[in-house]
Write a protein that holds these residues in place. Structure first.
Motif, PDB file in Angstrom:
ATOM      1  N   ASN A  93       0.807  -1.216   0.000  1.00 53.91           N
ATOM      2  CA  ASN A  93       0.000   0.000   0.000  1.00 53.91           C
ATOM      3  C   ASN A  93       0.841   1.268   0.000  1.00 53.91           C
ATOM      4  O   ASN A  93       0.547   2.225  -0.704  1.00 53.91           O
ATOM      5  CB  ASN A  93      -0.941   0.001   1.196  1.00 53.91           C
ATOM      6  CG  ASN A  93      -1.902  -1.162   1.134  1.00 53.91           C
ATOM      7  OD1 ASN A  93      -2.333  -1.552   0.047  1.00 53.91           O
ATOM      8  ND2 ASN A  93      -2.216  -1.750   2.273  1.00 53.91           N
ATOM      9  N   LEU A  94       1.882   1.274   0.814  1.00 59.24           N
ATOM     10  CA  LEU A  94       2.713   2.473   0.958  1.00 59.24           C
ATOM     11  C   LEU A  94       4.082   2.303   0.311  1.00 59.24           C
ATOM     12  O   LEU A  94       4.897   3.215   0.359  1.00 59.24           O
ATOM     13  CB  LEU A  94       2.918   2.790   2.447  1.00 59.24           C
ATOM     14  CG  LEU A  94       1.672   2.991   3.320  1.00 59.24           C
ATOM     15  CD1 LEU A  94       2.090   3.270   4.775  1.00 59.24           C
ATOM     16  CD2 LEU A  94       0.807   4.133   2.802  1.00 59.24           C
TER      17      LEU A  94
ATOM     18  N   ASN B  72       2.988   1.567  -8.169  1.00 58.70           N
ATOM     19  CA  ASN B  72       2.097   2.678  -7.828  1.00 58.70           C
ATOM     20  C   ASN B  72       1.948   2.788  -6.318  1.00 58.70           C
ATOM     21  O   ASN B  72       2.141   1.831  -5.568  1.00 58.70           O
ATOM     22  CB  ASN B  72       0.709   2.523  -8.484  1.00 58.70           C
ATOM     23  CG  ASN B  72      -0.328   1.929  -7.540  1.00 58.70           C
ATOM     24  OD1 ASN B  72      -0.245   0.766  -7.146  1.00 58.70           O
ATOM     25  ND2 ASN B  72      -1.295   2.716  -7.153  1.00 58.70           N
ATOM     26  N   THR B  73       1.659   3.963  -5.878  1.00 58.07           N
ATOM     27  CA  THR B  73       1.205   4.190  -4.500  1.00 58.07           C
ATOM     28  C   THR B  73       0.485   5.526  -4.515  1.00 58.07           C
ATOM     29  O   THR B  73       0.743   6.356  -5.378  1.00 58.07           O
ATOM     30  CB  THR B  73       2.357   4.199  -3.478  1.00 58.07           C
ATOM     31  OG1 THR B  73       1.807   4.175  -2.150  1.00 58.07           O
ATOM     32  CG2 THR B  73       3.249   5.434  -3.610  1.00 58.07           C
ATOM     33  N   GLY B  74      -0.445   5.719  -3.592  1.00 57.12           N
ATOM     34  CA  GLY B  74      -1.164   6.998  -3.604  1.00 57.12           C
ATOM     35  C   GLY B  74      -2.388   6.990  -2.727  1.00 57.12           C
ATOM     36  O   GLY B  74      -2.506   7.776  -1.795  1.00 57.12           O
ATOM     37  N   HIS B  75      -3.298   6.044  -3.001  1.00 57.84           N
ATOM     38  CA  HIS B  75      -4.584   6.080  -2.306  1.00 57.84           C
ATOM     39  C   HIS B  75      -4.458   6.011  -0.785  1.00 57.84           C
ATOM     40  O   HIS B  75      -5.287   6.568  -0.074  1.00 57.84           O
ATOM     41  CB  HIS B  75      -5.463   4.921  -2.779  1.00 57.84           C
ATOM     42  CG  HIS B  75      -5.872   5.058  -4.210  1.00 57.84           C
ATOM     43  ND1 HIS B  75      -6.814   5.971  -4.629  1.00 57.84           N
ATOM     44  CD2 HIS B  75      -5.438   4.429  -5.325  1.00 57.84           C
ATOM     45  CE1 HIS B  75      -6.954   5.879  -5.941  1.00 57.84           C
ATOM     46  NE2 HIS B  75      -6.138   4.956  -6.387  1.00 57.84           N
ATOM     47  N   TRP B  76      -3.450   5.316  -0.296  1.00 57.24           N
ATOM     48  CA  TRP B  76      -3.385   5.084   1.140  1.00 57.24           C
ATOM     49  C   TRP B  76      -2.726   6.231   1.899  1.00 57.24           C
ATOM     50  O   TRP B  76      -2.695   6.217   3.127  1.00 57.24           O
ATOM     51  CB  TRP B  76      -2.634   3.770   1.413  1.00 57.24           C
ATOM     52  CG  TRP B  76      -3.423   2.569   0.988  1.00 57.24           C
ATOM     53  CD1 TRP B  76      -3.732   2.201  -0.286  1.00 57.24           C
ATOM     54  CD2 TRP B  76      -4.018   1.583   1.838  1.00 57.24           C
ATOM     55  NE1 TRP B  76      -4.470   1.044  -0.290  1.00 57.24           N
ATOM     56  CE2 TRP B  76      -4.660   0.643   1.010  1.00 57.24           C
ATOM     57  CE3 TRP B  76      -4.056   1.404   3.230  1.00 57.24           C
ATOM     58  CZ2 TRP B  76      -5.340  -0.461   1.508  1.00 57.24           C
ATOM     59  CZ3 TRP B  76      -4.726   0.300   3.730  1.00 57.24           C
ATOM     60  CH2 TRP B  76      -5.372  -0.612   2.863  1.00 57.24           C
ATOM     61  N   TRP B  77      -2.185   7.193   1.200  1.00 55.94           N
ATOM     62  CA  TRP B  77      -1.453   8.256   1.884  1.00 55.94           C
ATOM     63  C   TRP B  77      -2.359   9.336   2.440  1.00 55.94           C
ATOM     64  O   TRP B  77      -1.950  10.127   3.290  1.00 55.94           O
ATOM     65  CB  TRP B  77      -0.399   8.862   0.960  1.00 55.94           C
ATOM     66  CG  TRP B  77       0.722   7.912   0.763  1.00 55.94           C
ATOM     67  CD1 TRP B  77       0.811   6.938  -0.193  1.00 55.94           C
ATOM     68  CD2 TRP B  77       1.887   7.785   1.581  1.00 55.94           C
ATOM     69  NE1 TRP B  77       1.970   6.216  -0.018  1.00 55.94           N
ATOM     70  CE2 TRP B  77       2.654   6.726   1.059  1.00 55.94           C
ATOM     71  CE3 TRP B  77       2.371   8.478   2.699  1.00 55.94           C
ATOM     72  CZ2 TRP B  77       3.863   6.332   1.615  1.00 55.94           C
ATOM     73  CZ3 TRP B  77       3.580   8.088   3.244  1.00 55.94           C
ATOM     74  CH2 TRP B  77       4.310   7.028   2.702  1.00 55.94           C
TER      75      TRP B  77
ATOM     76  N   THR C  84       0.859   6.787 -12.676  1.00 53.01           N
ATOM     77  CA  THR C  84       0.216   7.931 -12.006  1.00 53.01           C
ATOM     78  C   THR C  84      -1.084   7.479 -11.345  1.00 53.01           C
ATOM     79  O   THR C  84      -1.558   6.359 -11.543  1.00 53.01           O
ATOM     80  CB  THR C  84      -0.069   9.089 -12.991  1.00 53.01           C
ATOM     81  OG1 THR C  84      -0.978   8.622 -13.994  1.00 53.01           O
ATOM     82  CG2 THR C  84       1.218   9.609 -13.624  1.00 53.01           C
ATOM     83  N   GLN C  85      -1.640   8.382 -10.568  1.00 53.65           N
ATOM     84  CA  GLN C  85      -2.786   8.061  -9.722  1.00 53.65           C
ATOM     85  C   GLN C  85      -4.057   7.813 -10.535  1.00 53.65           C
ATOM     86  O   GLN C  85      -4.368   8.544 -11.473  1.00 53.65           O
ATOM     87  CB  GLN C  85      -3.009   9.224  -8.747  1.00 53.65           C
ATOM     88  CG  GLN C  85      -4.109   9.015  -7.755  1.00 53.65           C
ATOM     89  CD  GLN C  85      -3.693   8.114  -6.597  1.00 53.65           C
ATOM     90  OE1 GLN C  85      -2.672   7.427  -6.648  1.00 53.65           O
ATOM     91  NE2 GLN C  85      -4.473   8.121  -5.557  1.00 53.65           N
TER      92      GLN C  85
END
Ligand code: NAG
Ligand code: NAG
Ligand code: NAG
Ligand code: NAG
Ligand code: NAG
Length: 448
Positions: free
Chosen positions: A212-213, A262-267, A324-325
């Motif tokens: 996730n991160l 990818n990473t993004g949603h969990w931040w 990208t997100q």
């Protein structure tokens, strides 16, 4: 800010993942490279098949927009793409056009589709309609991947998708496409992967590594013999080691030839990482970072360390992408407050731009651009390349599972499969074939 909303997004994600049959996705892997698939006997359009770049690190062309938008015409009847798009064509910028005769790369029978994303099988009313839209970059055509061709070109290679459930959505699309060309697969879990398939006839492996991160994290509680964080009054939270990759993918850079991260949603997820009750607490070299950092600062640190970690380990012939997100499309309210995505057509560009705008008052979906600022900053000076799927996806408010996922809340975050992530993979495949070709000509040029 968008953080409140993103946390809900996280919960939705958790909710969806918690009900997964654990091994539902354990079958795997086909790259389907069907852009040549539908080309007719007379390939009259060998469009833009030249390769002007000479370094593998050449980015997707930036000089898009040189054609007048409205003069562009798209041939919905024919898909006789003779070659790859010109390197200078910016695939991220374009529009969705109708192409009624386009066949999806795979159907609802692919067992790698998580059932909540199988909109055809779940009878989502516009599930077939979703598939009639084709992404048309302004300067070129985006060919649908030809799985057979891809399997041949990438035989003996390993490809890893590393990231959250949106990268899993992309992974599922990818293997479903490849399976159209070759069914002889072995399921396994190499290098910490959550799932993977090897296409035995080609010795090509495609894996999904769940994280996730990107960085390792876990619950943290104050100790009696307290240290710096205890002195600052922290009682509990999440320890995030900015310089330690999560074990699920730590071996991936040595294993794979291609990585899509990818990473993004969990931040932006205060319902898990509540700034008060359970904040993210960042650690470096095993020690807490004091003064404490915000999640956004933490994200920058994590990206910096993780990209460096990967670059040091990937083979020189490897290709590294940071995706990208992916945009969310909750309308009216957030995901757990009755937010919906009942659109039947892609959004108009103007509408999409305002939904995701960071300026003015950021909407519940502004997270996309917020995340992207961090991602584009992080890749500067690295050999990573952005796989920019944000804008094209931001138009597709019609293409989420919505209520058909059979959940209490609508899913306006993941994508129906087949669907939009097939286009992400078409872009990825074009890029990989371009890079492979460019590297090969480099080798020739240098006399090897
Ligand atoms: C896909 O690629 C294979 C292998 O190169 C080729 O034989 C086939 O004709 C291509 N399919 C289409 C429809 O272009
Ligand atoms: C690629 O496109 C650019 C800009 O449109 C053009 O100048 C160039 O000649 C094209 N290259 C090839 C090999 O077609
Ligand atoms: C992604 O592509 C869109 C459309 O070309 C562009 O507007 C946007 O700035 C790009 N995003 C990033 C992070 O490069
Ligand atoms: C979808 O429709 C078919 C045919 O009417 C039906 O058999 C099936 O149970 C439906 N699926 C769901 C998930 O509702
Ligand atoms: C399969 O590919 C891997 C690399 O991905 C390679 O190490 C291995 O030797 C290959 N196996 C065969 C039988 O070619």
């Amino acid at each position: 800010m968008a953080s409140r909303d993103s946390s809900r997004n996280l919960q939705q994600l958790q909710g969806i993942l918690s009900v997964l049959p654990p091994f539902f996705f354990a079958c795997v892997a086909l790259w389907f490279f069907s852009f040549l698939v539908q080309h007719s006997a007379s390939p009259r359009q060998h469009l833009e098949s030249g390769y002007s770049g000479n370094r593998p690190s050449d980015r997707l062309g930036t000089n898009a927009w040189s054609l007048k938008r409205n003069s562009e015409s798209y041939e919905t009847e024919s898909e006789d793409f003779g070659g790859l798009p010109n390197l200078s064509c910016d695939l991220s910028s374009g529009r969705w056009v109708r192409a009624k005769r386009r066949k999806p790369s795979y159907d609802d029978g692919c067992r790698d589709i998580f059932k909540g994303w199988n909109c055809l099988r779940n009878n989502k009313s516009n599930a077939r309609d979703i598939l009639t839209w084709v992404w048309k970059p302004w300067q070129c055509n985006l060919p649908k991947m030809n799985a057979t061709l891809f399997l041949e070109r990438f035989k003996n290679k390993r490809i890893g998708f590393v990231g959250d459930s949106l990268n899993r959505n992309m992974y599922a699309s990818f293997v479903c496409s490849l399976k159209q060309a070759s069914q002889n697969v072995r399921k396994w879990r190499p290098a910490g992967a959550d799932k993977a398939l090897t296409f035995l006839d080609y010795n090509l492996t495609v894996a999904y590594h769940r994280t996730n991160l990107l960085a390792r994290y876990g619950e943290w509680e104050a100790k009696d013999d307290g240290g710096a964080l205890e002195k600052l009054g922290f009682v509990k939270g999440y320890r995030v080691d900015v310089d330690v990759p999560q074990s699920t993918w730590a071996e991936a850079p040595l294993f794979h030839d291609v990585l899509v991260l990818n990473t993004g949603h969990w931040w932006w997820a205060p319902e898990k990482f509540d700034p008060e009750k359970s904040p993210m607490l960042f650690f470096k070299r095993g020690e807490p970072i004091i003064p404490v950092k915000s999640p956004e600062e933490g994200l920058d640190m994590v990206l910096k360390y993780m990209l460096t970690y990967i670059e040091r380990r990937m083979s020189a012939q490897g290709f590294m992408f940071l995706r990208t997100q992916s945009p969310r499309h909750f309308e009216g309210a957030d995901w757990n407050e009755g937010g919906t995505c009942h659109r039947r057509k892609p959004l108009e560009e103007k509408e999409a731009v305002s939904w995701f705008s960071l300026s003015k008052r950021p909407g519940p979906n502004a997270e996309m651009n917020q995340a992207n600022l961090h991602l584009s900053k992080a890749i500067r000076g690295t050999s990573f390349e952005l796989l920019n799927i944000s804008f094209l996806s931001s138009l597709r408010a019609d293409a989420h599972p919505s209520l058909s996922a059979g959940k209490l809340h609508e899913d306006c975050m993941h994508w129906c499969l087949p669907g939009v992530t097939d286009t992400w993979n078409d872009m990825l495949v074009v890029r990989l074939l371009q890079l492979q070709k460019v590297s090969a000509s480099d080798v020739e040029d240098s006399g090897f």
